[in-house]
Design an enzyme around this catalytic site. Structure first.
Site, PDB file in Angstrom:
ATOM      1  N   CYS A  30       9.593   1.611   3.360  1.00 51.50           N
ATOM      2  CA  CYS A  30      10.582   0.583   3.702  1.00 51.50           C
ATOM      3  C   CYS A  30      11.989   1.158   3.704  1.00 51.50           C
ATOM      4  CB  CYS A  30      10.491  -0.600   2.732  1.00 51.50           C
ATOM      5  SG  CYS A  30      10.982  -0.200   1.045  1.00 51.50           S
ATOM      6  N   LYS A  87      -1.271  -7.486  -8.807  1.00 51.23           N
ATOM      7  CA  LYS A  87      -2.182  -7.585  -7.670  1.00 51.23           C
ATOM      8  C   LYS A  87      -1.760  -6.509  -6.672  1.00 51.23           C
ATOM      9  CE  LYS A  87      -2.837  -8.732  -3.907  1.00 51.23           C
ATOM     10  NZ  LYS A  87      -3.301  -7.852  -2.745  1.00 51.23           N
ATOM     11  N   GLU A 122       9.810  -3.814  12.927  1.00 52.84           N
ATOM     12  CA  GLU A 122       9.500  -2.653  12.098  1.00 52.84           C
ATOM     13  C   GLU A 122       8.196  -2.018  12.575  1.00 52.84           C
ATOM     14  OE1 GLU A 122       9.515  -1.688   7.347  1.00 52.84           O
ATOM     15  OE2 GLU A 122       8.487  -3.503   7.979  1.00 52.84           O
ATOM     16  N   PHE A 155       0.809  -1.214   0.000  1.00 49.00           N
ATOM     17  CA  PHE A 155       0.000   0.000   0.000  1.00 49.00           C
ATOM     18  C   PHE A 155       0.841   1.263   0.000  1.00 49.00           C
ATOM     19  CE2 PHE A 155       0.851  -0.449   4.562  1.00 49.00           C
ATOM     20  CZ  PHE A 155       1.082   0.865   4.950  1.00 49.00           C
ATOM     21  N   GLU A 169      -5.106  -3.885  -1.592  1.00 42.65           N
ATOM     22  CA  GLU A 169      -6.539  -3.596  -1.584  1.00 42.65           C
ATOM     23  C   GLU A 169      -6.863  -2.324  -0.796  1.00 42.65           C
ATOM     24  OE1 GLU A 169      -5.740  -6.728   1.653  1.00 42.65           O
ATOM     25  OE2 GLU A 169      -4.974  -6.134  -0.323  1.00 42.65           O
ATOM     26  N   SER A 201       5.737  -7.185   3.948  1.00 45.69           N
ATOM     27  CA  SER A 201       6.384  -7.538   5.208  1.00 45.69           C
ATOM     28  C   SER A 201       7.275  -8.763   5.022  1.00 45.69           C
ATOM     29  CB  SER A 201       5.327  -7.835   6.280  1.00 45.69           C
ATOM     30  OG  SER A 201       4.649  -9.050   5.979  1.00 45.69           O
TER      31      SER A 201
END
Length: 498
Positions: A281, A173, A383, A149, A176, A226
């Site tokens: 990240c 993909k 994290e 995201f 969402e 992740s």
């Protein structure tokens, strides 16, 4: 209520699934749209479209494929403002940050415009008596990307730009949580001249992910997310015989030596730690000042800088950062802050009570800062992915090198110093994949490659650059002989250099 549909075979497809995900406006906390979550059958339809398209697209010469990339680049630039506003309204990052998201992806599209040169193979004349050897790079077929995201424009373009340019087709993909920009990118790719089926977008959750990892016609998968999910994607995808590059989490450190330009370092770190609400990240959430004097000076200057930070809605041009992506993510960050208190770290600035007048239901959290964080604390080991900065004090250069080197993540690291020898030694020794020297966010330019070490990356290939070209192609090597005379030699042996 706006419905966000799949994009399959060049058209919007509502799908037959009754499963939907809510899309929030992080500024207000309200549901603004819903996205259809694909079934296995809908993923199969996208793959079937990609298979058909790839058989034709692979035959298009590289120069013509590059022209599509040039037109796609032009369309992205023409629609930059609309794309950035659409991205911000679903993700929450400020519009200027969204433009940066798009621009960094666009730089990889620029690299892909030079794909005819990048695809050139090798040639050896006279490898043996009358024998020439040459190699060529050929596309894999249908490839796929599973994206997070936090960069809904950049990371998809990192993946599909090179994959499509080398002659593959692509199934995307996206997350969402903010899927509208990926769909718009696919529409613009068709407008740029790519045939239908070259870029398909299928929304979904674990059902879609597993269908991608298991589908026999998908030859390669690229993932960012992740570390636990990255390891899962890598394991399941490779078990199915696919190429997989899976990028995971991070805990990037910024080491400050006593001779550093501290004012500049603080300016750099405040943006790297709190920009995009820390949802990067390559954010810099850990600072390692070397020596007590450095630590105390940094703390004082950072406190003053934090006081000037403005948190606002995504469209506020004066805001340094906006809300986090969801209420659940805000709770997660708040829980980590509470855990840090319980672990014994000193909470110098607490952003949990932050609210914005008129937007009280938005997913905002103010900047937070801990001091005297220890390496054995969970808040250091894991994290947080929010606007939380941690100070881990080191007494020596050796200790400072050891902290990022021994951490489970190895995505990025930075050192701030005027000492060239110390910087050179640090860059050579630190056990991390990307290093910045007086650069707080060392994301490489598009013609180099992006990739971390340890639990920050699974697989042998990095993202974009020539690493991307190699990941999305397979090498074929040809050994050719054209015998003289009417008849060929009766025997043939492996050619040697003798």
């Amino acid at each position: 209520m706006r419905d966000i549909t799949h994009f399959i075979d060049g058209v919007s497809v509502a799908g037959t699934s009754r499963r939907f995900g809510d899309i929030y406006n992080p500024n207000t906390g309200e549901v603004q749209a819903r996205v259809a979550l694909a079934s296995v059958g809908e993923l199969d339809a996208a793959v079937a479209s990609a298979v058909r398209a790839q058989q034709v697209w692979a035959l298009v010469n590289p120069q013509r494929r590059a022209r599509v990339m040039f037109d796609f680049k032009r369309l992205i630039e023409a629609n930059m403002n609309d794309l950035a506003e659409l991205l911000s309204c679903e993700h929450g990052k400020v519009v200027a940050d969204s433009k940066g998201d798009i621009q960094r992806g666009l730089e990889v599209i620029e690299f892909a415009c030079g794909i005819p040169h990048a695809l050139k193979g090798e040639y050896t004349e006279g490898a043996g008596p009358g024998i020439d050897v040459y190699s060529m790079r050929q596309p894999l077929g249908v490839t796929a990307g599973i994206t997070p995201f936090n960069f809904p424009a950049m990371i998809p373009m990192w993946m599909f730009g090179i994959s499509i340019a080398v002659g593959n087709t692509f199934i995307l993909k996206p997350s969402e949580k903010d899927p509208s920009v990926p769909v718009r990118l696919a529409e613009l790719m068709m407008e740029a001249g790519a045939p239908k089926g070259v870029l398909n977008v299928v929304h979904g959750d674990k059902v879609s992910v597993d269908a991608i990892l298991d589908h026999p016609d998908i030859k390669a998968v690229s993932f960012v997310g992740s570390s636990d999910i990255a390891q899962y994607v890598y394991s399941r995808g490779t078990a199915a015989g696919k190429r997989v590059q899976a990028m995971g989490g991070a805990k990037n450190h910024g080491v400050i030596l006593p001779d550093a330009d501290l004012d500049q370092a603080v300016k750099d770190i405040v943006g790297a730690a709190y920009g995009s609400a820390g949802e990067r990240c390559m954010a810099l959430p850990v600072v390692v000042p070397v020596g007590t004097r450095t630590a105390e000076a940094f703390r004082e200057k950072m406190l003053a800088e934090i006081e000037t930070l403005k948190v606002g809605i995504s469209t506020d041009a004066a805001a340094q950062y906006g809300p986090v992506v969801s209420a659940a993510h805000r709770r997660k960050v708040s829980d980590y802050i509470q855990l840090g208190v319980e672990e014994g770290a000193e909470l110098v600035v607490d952003g949990r009570g932050f609210t914005l007048q008129g937007y009280e239901q938005g997913f905002f959290i103010g900047p937070s800062m801990f001091d005297r964080v220890k390496p054995d604390m969970r808040t250091y080991q894991e994290e947080i992915f929010g606007p939380v900065l941690q100070i881990v004090r080191a007494e020596t250069f050796e200790e400072a090198v050891g902290l990022p080197s021994q951490h489970q993540y190895g995505n990025g690291v930075a050192i701030f110093t005027r000492n060239g020898r110390a910087a050179r030694e640090f860059a050579a020794r630190v056990n991390v994949g990307m290093v910045g020297i007086n650069v707080p966010i060392p994301v490489p330019v598009a013609y180099h490659s992006f990739g971390g070490w340890k639990r920050s990356a699974f697989g042998d290939a990095n993202q974009h650059g020539m690493e991307g070209v190699r990941f999305y192609t397979k090498v074929k090597t040809i050994t050719a002989r054209w015998p003289e005379g009417a008849t060929a030699d009766s025997a043939f042996i492996i050619p040697t250099m003798g």
